[in-house]
Design a protein around this motif. Structure first.
Motif, mmCIF file in Angstrom:
data_model
loop_
_atom_site.group_PDB
_atom_site.id
_atom_site.type_symbol
_atom_site.label_atom_id
_atom_site.label_comp_id
_atom_site.label_asym_id
_atom_site.label_seq_id
_atom_site.Cartn_x
_atom_site.Cartn_y
_atom_site.Cartn_z
ATOM 1 N N GLU A 135 0.819 -1.219 0.000
ATOM 2 C CA GLU A 135 0.000 0.000 0.000
ATOM 3 C C GLU A 135 0.845 1.258 0.000
ATOM 4 O O GLU A 135 0.547 2.219 -0.714
ATOM 5 C CB GLU A 135 -0.936 0.003 1.221
ATOM 6 C CG GLU A 135 -2.149 -0.884 1.048
ATOM 7 C CD GLU A 135 -2.711 -0.811 -0.352
ATOM 8 O OE1 GLU A 135 -2.746 -1.865 -1.035
ATOM 9 O OE2 GLU A 135 -3.096 0.290 -0.805
ATOM 10 N N VAL A 136 1.922 1.250 0.793
ATOM 11 C CA VAL A 136 2.810 2.422 0.830
ATOM 12 C C VAL A 136 3.410 2.664 -0.551
ATOM 13 O O VAL A 136 3.431 3.793 -1.053
ATOM 14 C CB VAL A 136 3.928 2.212 1.877
ATOM 15 C CG1 VAL A 136 4.981 3.287 1.765
ATOM 16 C CG2 VAL A 136 3.340 2.193 3.274
ATOM 17 N N CYS A 137 3.872 1.588 -1.188
ATOM 18 C CA CYS A 137 4.469 1.731 -2.517
ATOM 19 C C CYS A 137 3.444 2.217 -3.525
ATOM 20 O O CYS A 137 3.750 3.025 -4.404
ATOM 21 C CB CYS A 137 5.057 0.396 -2.988
ATOM 22 S SG CYS A 137 6.565 -0.044 -2.141
ATOM 23 N N ARG A 138 2.219 1.753 -3.384
ATOM 24 C CA ARG A 138 1.175 2.170 -4.322
ATOM 25 C C ARG A 138 0.959 3.672 -4.240
ATOM 26 O O ARG A 138 0.843 4.367 -5.253
ATOM 27 C CB ARG A 138 -0.131 1.435 -4.019
ATOM 28 C CG ARG A 138 -1.146 1.488 -5.154
ATOM 29 C CD ARG A 138 -2.493 0.957 -4.702
ATOM 30 N NE ARG A 138 -2.395 -0.396 -4.216
ATOM 31 C CZ ARG A 138 -2.380 -1.462 -5.002
ATOM 32 N NH1 ARG A 138 -2.487 -1.308 -6.298
ATOM 33 N NH2 ARG A 138 -2.268 -2.662 -4.492
ATOM 34 N N GLN A 139 0.928 4.206 -2.995
ATOM 35 C CA GLN A 139 0.728 5.657 -2.855
ATOM 36 C C GLN A 139 1.895 6.427 -3.451
ATOM 37 O O GLN A 139 1.725 7.473 -4.074
ATOM 38 C CB GLN A 139 0.580 6.015 -1.379
ATOM 39 C CG GLN A 139 -0.776 5.635 -0.810
ATOM 40 C CD GLN A 139 -0.715 5.514 0.688
ATOM 41 O OE1 GLN A 139 0.042 6.243 1.330
ATOM 42 N NE2 GLN A 139 -1.481 4.618 1.257
ATOM 43 N N LEU A 140 3.104 5.898 -3.255
ATOM 44 C CA LEU A 140 4.286 6.557 -3.817
ATOM 45 C C LEU A 140 4.203 6.607 -5.328
ATOM 46 O O LEU A 140 4.545 7.606 -5.962
ATOM 47 C CB LEU A 140 5.552 5.784 -3.445
ATOM 48 C CG LEU A 140 6.007 5.850 -2.019
ATOM 49 C CD1 LEU A 140 7.200 4.939 -1.865
ATOM 50 C CD2 LEU A 140 6.394 7.260 -1.673
ATOM 51 N N VAL A 141 3.747 5.503 -5.906
ATOM 52 C CA VAL A 141 3.704 5.412 -7.363
ATOM 53 C C VAL A 141 2.660 6.358 -7.918
ATOM 54 O O VAL A 141 2.834 6.940 -8.996
ATOM 55 C CB VAL A 141 3.451 3.948 -7.781
ATOM 56 C CG1 VAL A 141 2.844 3.857 -9.136
ATOM 57 C CG2 VAL A 141 4.738 3.179 -7.743
ATOM 58 N N VAL A 142 1.577 6.580 -7.161
ATOM 59 C CA VAL A 142 0.566 7.550 -7.589
ATOM 60 C C VAL A 142 1.191 8.941 -7.681
ATOM 61 O O VAL A 142 0.977 9.684 -8.641
ATOM 62 C CB VAL A 142 -0.633 7.529 -6.611
ATOM 63 C CG1 VAL A 142 -1.501 8.747 -6.787
ATOM 64 C CG2 VAL A 142 -1.450 6.265 -6.808
ATOM 65 N N LYS A 143 2.010 9.267 -6.669
ATOM 66 C CA LYS A 143 2.681 10.576 -6.685
ATOM 67 C C LYS A 143 3.674 10.665 -7.834
ATOM 68 O O LYS A 143 3.785 11.675 -8.527
ATOM 69 C CB LYS A 143 3.428 10.798 -5.366
ATOM 70 C CG LYS A 143 2.542 10.991 -4.173
ATOM 71 C CD LYS A 143 3.364 11.278 -2.930
ATOM 72 C CE LYS A 143 2.522 10.997 -1.699
ATOM 73 N NZ LYS A 143 3.328 10.770 -0.502
ATOM 74 N N THR A 144 4.413 9.566 -8.031
ATOM 75 C CA THR A 144 5.399 9.518 -9.109
ATOM 76 C C THR A 144 4.710 9.730 -10.449
ATOM 77 O O THR A 144 5.180 10.482 -11.308
ATOM 78 C CB THR A 144 6.127 8.163 -9.125
ATOM 79 O OG1 THR A 144 6.614 7.886 -7.830
ATOM 80 C CG2 THR A 144 7.255 8.149 -10.110
ATOM 81 N N ARG A 145 3.573 9.070 -10.613
ATOM 82 C CA ARG A 145 2.847 9.176 -11.867
ATOM 83 C C ARG A 145 2.390 10.603 -12.098
ATOM 84 O O ARG A 145 2.477 11.113 -13.218
ATOM 85 C CB ARG A 145 1.648 8.234 -11.858
ATOM 86 C CG ARG A 145 0.948 8.307 -13.159
ATOM 87 C CD ARG A 145 -0.353 7.600 -13.184
ATOM 88 N NE ARG A 145 -0.839 7.697 -14.555
ATOM 89 C CZ ARG A 145 -2.091 7.789 -14.873
ATOM 90 N NH1 ARG A 145 -3.006 7.788 -13.939
ATOM 91 N NH2 ARG A 145 -2.446 7.886 -16.138
ATOM 92 N N ALA A 146 1.878 11.235 -11.035
ATOM 93 C CA ALA A 146 1.411 12.610 -11.170
ATOM 94 C C ALA A 146 2.554 13.507 -11.626
ATOM 95 O O ALA A 146 2.388 14.371 -12.502
ATOM 96 C CB ALA A 146 0.838 13.098 -9.841
ATOM 97 N N PHE A 147 3.722 13.274 -11.062
ATOM 98 C CA PHE A 147 4.878 14.080 -11.426
ATOM 99 C C PHE A 147 5.259 13.878 -12.888
ATOM 100 O O PHE A 147 5.475 14.840 -13.636
ATOM 101 C CB PHE A 147 6.063 13.734 -10.518
ATOM 102 C CG PHE A 147 7.365 14.316 -10.990
ATOM 103 C CD1 PHE A 147 8.321 13.516 -11.572
ATOM 104 C CD2 PHE A 147 7.615 15.671 -10.876
ATOM 105 C CE1 PHE A 147 9.511 14.047 -12.028
ATOM 106 C CE2 PHE A 147 8.797 16.222 -11.334
ATOM 107 C CZ PHE A 147 9.752 15.403 -11.910
ATOM 108 N N PHE A 148 5.315 12.612 -13.318
ATOM 109 C CA PHE A 148 5.701 12.341 -14.698
ATOM 110 C C PHE A 148 4.678 12.874 -15.673
ATOM 111 O O PHE A 148 4.993 13.382 -16.746
ATOM 112 C CB PHE A 148 5.904 10.832 -14.930
ATOM 113 C CG PHE A 148 7.191 10.315 -14.367
ATOM 114 C CD1 PHE A 148 7.226 9.127 -13.670
ATOM 115 C CD2 PHE A 148 8.371 11.015 -14.548
ATOM 116 C CE1 PHE A 148 8.414 8.648 -13.152
ATOM 117 C CE2 PHE A 148 9.563 10.536 -14.030
ATOM 118 C CZ PHE A 148 9.575 9.355 -13.331
#
Lengths: 295, 262
Positions: free
Chosen positions: B232-245
């Motif tokens: 779950e923690v990684c999933r939230q991080l990836v959401v942020k990463t995606r928003a940035f990209f």
């Protein structure tokens, strides 16, 4: 209408799909049934520890050799463990390059799993002078799929089987007395050829091997191949070629999960993940039964 | 709260990674980040003029450059009549083995290469370019933790930059586990001290997705509950990463588009 053998060769994916849709596999197993495991421990006398794993037709032999050497300067009170894996030409019909590449990946896989569990400071005889160097070699003799699990199990069983002799350091003078006297010992002379003027190390090694590595915590792996929304436990070589993705669960002897490895771009859904986890716990019990029976 | 009880999950208070003691939520890690804070991320496109697509992703001081060449001619013996052949070349700037006891060597390179090949083959629409090859050249320019993560993200962005149609948008995040506490985006020294380092790749093109694409765990994850929290923690991080990209891609697209107001 083509015959079954031809269909199997020409359309391997469709061939497997026909079976999986009915929840069986070409060799008659259910999707969640692993092959019968045969584990033979300690059959090789020239090695200090050995194990032979037969998972269906997959045959893997692990042997541990021990030599006494001078430790390296960076870690004077730690022994050395070397891990290597070889896919013999008998294992599969692939070319030497392909087998070599697969062996390198398996060796790295095994190394990262096993090395953290071996306490190398117990392999030290005398700091700065003499340590054990264990070289674990795993030979894949017959490749019928699931080399990952077989290699790890064979390595763990061989390491648990390791029995080292007791070693005692001696000075030069004492050496003469020992040779004439005690029968159960043997002199060894380990010296560092690289530097001149180095005194040679003398030690007495008992001929009986009694010291074990005391490997209480070790990794056990359970691998699955994903195919058509199902997870096939303990895949055979034919299935591995056709399936899309491998998932390996790394478990502790108690059945708890230690880690999980999955490569590739196919999604592992939570439902499948939970099912695989449950199957892994059952499979670990089977491994432990065989390990405890053999050693 | 007793300082001995270190069993908290996900978004808990900060933990001093070195001492394993609970501290306030803002302090704790050597570089002053909190447990849930990622390093500054940056991405740049098309730095390489000869490649069909390239991307350079920086996570703090970790720097990974990926070049994509494809679809290009494929040597005869590697050609596949139905799909494109993916070849990954992975390189680091430092020598493979060093005296200080390197655990990584030719073996880890092989593993990462194989993992990237599997990921790219599954993600690129392989049947569009039969008998051709796609070459992915990954160059690690600086490694201060999170290299696999940066390499996967850079590969995805480079594939977009190259214009190759993709079936999914894999993005990765890595965390480390210390004494049952989860720390986000670990640096090299935190990775070494950790009980486990986990890197998870998600398909960010899917809206409601509970599963994951790939996962690499090194060490002891501490059981399935902690692992579920880690996912779950990684999933939230990836959401942020995606928003940035996404933001950076929109900016890049805006530069090349001429928009006529109605």
């Amino acid at each position: 209408m083509i015959s079954e053998d031809v269909y199997r060769k020409v359309h391997p994916k469709e061939y497997l799909k026909r079976f999986i849709d009915k929840d069986v596999r070409p060799d008659g197993r259910a999707v969640s049934t692993a092959r019968y495991l045969r584990l033979t421990i300690g059959s090789i006398n020239t090695a200090v520890g050995s194990a032979l794993v037969r998972l269906g037709n997959t045959t893997v032999l692990a042997g541990v050799n021990a030599t006494l050497i001078r430790p390296n300067n960076a870690n004077p009170d730690k022994g050395i463990v070397e891990v290597s894996v070889e896919l013999l030409p008998t294992a599969s019909g692939e070319s030497r390059n392909v087998r070599g590449e697969e062996a390198v990946v398996l060796a790295e896989f095994l190394r990262t799993l096993i090395i953290p569990h071996i306490d190398v400071s117990t392999l030290c005889v005398e700091a700065d002078k003499l340590v054990w160097c264990l070289s674990l070699t795993v030979y894949c003799i017959d490749h019928d799929g699931n080399l990952e699990d077989s290699v790890v199990l064979a390595a763990v069983a061989a390491l648990r089987n390791v029995r080292l002799p007791t070693v005692r350091m001696v000075d030069g003078d004492e050496g003469g007395d020992i040779e004439n006297g005690i029968e159960n010992t043997r002199m060894i002379d380990a010296d560092n050829e690289a530097e001149e003027g180095n005194e040679s190390i003398m030690a007495v090694v008992s001929s009986k091997r009694t010291e074990s590595l005391e490997l209480d915590n070790f990794p056990l792996t359970v691998s699955f191949q994903l195919f058509c929304e199902k997870a096939l436990i303990d895949p055979s070589a034919e299935e591995e070629v056709v399936c899309v993705s491998r998932v390996t669960f790394i478990m502790k002897p108690t059945g708890d999960m230690r880690g999980i490895l999955k490569e590739g771009g196919h999604i592992l859904s939570p439902k499948l993940y939970n099912s695989c986890l449950a199957q892994s716990k059952e499979r670990v019990k089977e491994y432990m039964k065989k390990l405890q029976a053999g050693s | 709260m007793d300082a001995d009880s270190l069993s908290f999950r996900g978004e808990g208070s900060g933990v001093d990674a070195m001492l394993g003691m609970r501290t306030e939520s803002t302090a704790g890690r050597r570089d002053g980040r909190s447990h849930g804070e990622m390093r500054a991320m940056s991405v740049s496109y098309g730095e390489l003029t000869r490649a069909d697509g390239s991307a350079r992703v920086r996570l703090g001081t970790t720097d990974v450059l990926v070049a994509i060449y494809g679809p290009i001619e494929c040597p005869h013996n590697k050609q596949d009549a139905e799909a494109v052949h993916v070849h990954v070349a992975f390189g680091r700037r430092e020598a493979m083995s060093n005296v200080a006891g390197a655990e990584t060597g030719a073996g880890t390179e092989s593993m990462i290469t194989r993992d990237l090949e599997a990921l790219v083959s599954d993600v690129v629409l392989a049947t569009l370019h039969p008998r051709k090859a796609v070459v992915v050249a990954v160059q690690v320019l600086a490694d201060s933790g999170g290299v696999i993560c940066a390499a996967i993200n850079a590969t995805t962005i480079a594939l977009i930059d190259a214009g190759l149609p993709l079936r999914a948008l894999p993005l990765a995040a890595s965390v480390s586990i210390h004494n049952n506490a989860i720390i986000v985006d670990p640096v090299v020294v935190e990775e070494r001290e950790a009980d486990a380092v986990v890197c998870i790749v998600f398909d960010t093109a899917l809206e409601n997705d509970d599963g994951f694409m790939s996962v690499y765990t090194m060490g002891d994850c501490g059981g399935e509950e902690l692992f579920a929290a880690t996912v779950e923690v990684c999933r939230q991080l990836v959401v942020k990463t995606r928003a940035f990209f996404r933001l950076s891609l929109e900016r890049k697209a805006a530069v090349h588009h001429i928009w006529n107001a109605p």
